[in-house]
Design an enzyme around this catalytic site. Structure first.
Site, short mmCIF file in Angstrom:
data_model
loop_
_atom_site.label_atom_id
_atom_site.label_comp_id
_atom_site.label_asym_id
_atom_site.label_seq_id
_atom_site.Cartn_x
_atom_site.Cartn_y
_atom_site.Cartn_z
N ASP A 2 80.30 49.90 111.59
CA ASP A 2 80.40 50.33 110.19
C ASP A 2 81.82 50.19 109.67
O ASP A 2 82.02 49.75 108.54
CB ASP A 2 79.92 51.78 110.04
CG ASP A 2 80.04 52.25 108.60
OD1 ASP A 2 79.33 51.70 107.75
OD2 ASP A 2 80.85 53.15 108.34
N SER A 37 75.04 52.27 106.16
CA SER A 37 76.39 52.74 106.49
C SER A 37 76.39 54.26 106.65
O SER A 37 76.90 54.79 107.65
CB SER A 37 77.37 52.33 105.39
OG SER A 37 78.64 52.90 105.59
N ARG A 65 83.17 44.49 103.34
CA ARG A 65 82.47 44.67 102.06
C ARG A 65 83.44 45.01 100.95
O ARG A 65 83.29 44.58 99.80
CB ARG A 65 81.41 45.78 102.20
CG ARG A 65 80.20 45.38 103.02
CD ARG A 65 79.36 46.58 103.38
NE ARG A 65 78.94 47.32 102.20
CZ ARG A 65 78.68 48.63 102.19
NH1 ARG A 65 78.81 49.34 103.30
NH2 ARG A 65 78.30 49.21 101.08
N LYS A 79 76.03 56.58 110.70
CA LYS A 79 77.00 57.60 111.13
C LYS A 79 76.32 58.95 111.33
O LYS A 79 76.65 59.69 112.26
CB LYS A 79 78.13 57.69 110.11
CG LYS A 79 79.06 56.47 110.12
CD LYS A 79 80.14 56.55 109.08
CE LYS A 79 79.62 56.25 107.70
NZ LYS A 79 80.67 56.01 106.70
N HIS A 83 75.33 65.97 104.38
CA HIS A 83 76.21 64.89 103.90
C HIS A 83 76.14 64.77 102.39
O HIS A 83 75.06 64.86 101.80
CB HIS A 83 75.81 63.55 104.53
CG HIS A 83 76.62 62.40 104.02
ND1 HIS A 83 77.89 62.13 104.46
CD2 HIS A 83 76.34 61.45 103.09
CE1 HIS A 83 78.36 61.06 103.84
NE2 HIS A 83 77.44 60.63 103.00
#
Length: 430
Positions: free
Chosen positions: A161, A183, A168, A187, A82
């Site tokens: 999320d 967050s 947010r 995931k 990621h």
């Protein structure tokens, strides 16, 4: 205990129990807790912070809000990768296939471009015919057979999320490290991989402003991954300048194909090799990554993945009808390229999006002709703009020219990977 009491405890700086966090989050997902109460709690978190135990409990509650992908049918250690987002960041398109060619199983759920940062899914969808919407069984079968699949996240994974992020975004509660970390990691954990390699970026083209805050975020995410039983490692990398020589969806796919043939920007290749080595390490795979790159096996793996997802490279990648240079106005050396300005100019061309529903032009973007460290003369091209019309080139030319800082003295390209973070702490690069 009710939601009002939970909010008050965080307002007063007290530590939540996991049960309090679960009560709040589950109630919000069910629609029993209104936006205004959840917004108050989010602001209290931004001001008061969260302990590592609270952040882990929040992450676990978010994972529990939806489905968790079961990858047990895939043999071996599955590794997810990621990036926190940047300009010209096509590392997934290179490191993922290269790791798969080394023998790592790579199940990857990715996102789309938003604001000035690019999206892996948009890049892949520039390949004619390719789909990123894979049902779970097709996704699992592809990873088992080819070694890698890159797909869109199912809305059934971590629905909390999606709800929290939207709130947010409109309540000025985005810049909170516990909220960002939970967050991202909720995931990643729900996606089912056994190990996670993170690329946490900082600088002008990233969401984290400086090295210290990026290291803090990386450490928080590593702790969350390890706390959830996933081997997790993070690299902290600079994003003041665009990564590689292209920005834009089809252009970046083309650059990734070249990189997987061992050609192209040295900095991009070095970052991809570092990420790939980390993926191999957490998977327990012993491989000479550079040798695999030179063999072309990574490119073959990428092409196999694209074909398995319906892509037809033989039809050619989209090409912009207008390709025009933006030229240097003086002699000198390129000291810096403002990644944020390049990313924003890309949005003007249609290469990115401000809102999720905006359409993307797959052919739009930039080819960097004068990278950091290059010597240029007045009239030399700094960048070639790829656009639908000449008017669009004119619209971005001044912004792009201003993104290049040209100085009189020679310039060395700065290091890109500045730190590594694992469960034992932070190691700064030499």
């Amino acid at each position: 205990m009710n939601a009002l009491e939970v909010i008050g405890r965080k307002r007063d700086g007290l530590e939540h129990t996991p049960e309090e966090i679960q009560l709040l989050l589950a109630g919000y997902v069910r629609g029993e807790i209104p936006d205004y109460q959840m917004a108050a709690w989010l602001m209290a978190v931004c001001i008061r912070g969260m302990t590592p135990a609270e952040t882990l409990a929040l992450t676990q509650a978010m994972v529990a809000s939806g489905e968790v992908l079961d990858l047990s049918a895939i043999p071996g250690i599955k590794v997810d990768k990621h990036s926190t987002g940047g300009v010209g960041d096509k590392v997934t398109l290179i490191a993922g296939p290269l790791a798969a060619a080394c023998g790592v199983k790579v199940p990857k759920l990715s996102g789309r471009a938003l604001a000035h940062t690019g999206g892996t899914l948009d890049k892949l969808e520039s390949v004619p015919g390719l789909t990123v919407d894979l049902d779970p069984q097709r996704f699992i079968d592809q990873v088992r057979e080819i070694g890698i699949a890159v797909a869109a996240q199912s809305p059934r994974l971590v629905p909390a999320d999606k709800l929290l992020y939207a709130l947010r975004d409109v309540t000025a509660t985005v810049p909170s490290i516990p909220l960002i970390a939970s967050s991202v990691m909720s995931k990643k954990i729900a996606a089912g991989a056994d190990a996670i390699v993170l690329d946490v970026k900082f600088g002008r083209g990233a969401f984290m402003p400086d090295l210290a805050s990026a290291e803090e975020l990386a450490a928080e995410m590593v702790q969350l991954g390890e706390g959830a039983g996933r081997r997790t490692v993070a690299l902290v990398t600079a994003m003041d300048n665009p990564l590689g020589r292209t920005v834009g969806n089809a252009l970046e796919v083309r650059e990734a194909l070249d990189a997987l043939s061992g050609q192209g920007d040295e900095e991009l290749l070095e970052v991809c090799l570092r990420v790939t080595r980390e993926m191999c390490s957490v998977a327990g795979v012993a491989a000479d990554v550079e040798k695999v790159l030179r063999s072309g096996a990574g490119r073959e793996k990428f092409e196999s993945m694209l074909a398995a997802q319906g892509g037809h490279l033989e039809r050619g990648l989209p090409s912009a009808p207008v390709q025009a240079p933006v030229k240097a106005e003086r002699d000198g050396h390129v000291e810096a390229i403002d990644a944020l300005e390049v990313g924003l100019a890309g949005i003007d061309l249609g290469a990115g999006r401000i809102r999720k529903e905006d359409r993307v032009d797959p052919a739009a973007g930039f080819v960097i002709e004068a990278p950091v460290g290059a010597r240029v003369r007045k009239g030399d091209p700094l960048v070639t703009v790829h656009a639908r019309t000449s008017d669009l080139v004119d619209r971005v030319a001044a912004r792009i020219r201003g993104a290049w800082r040209v100085v009189d003295h020679e310039v060395r390209r700065p290091p890109h990977a500045l730190a590594r973070v694992d469960k034992n702490g932070v190691t700064r690069a030499d």
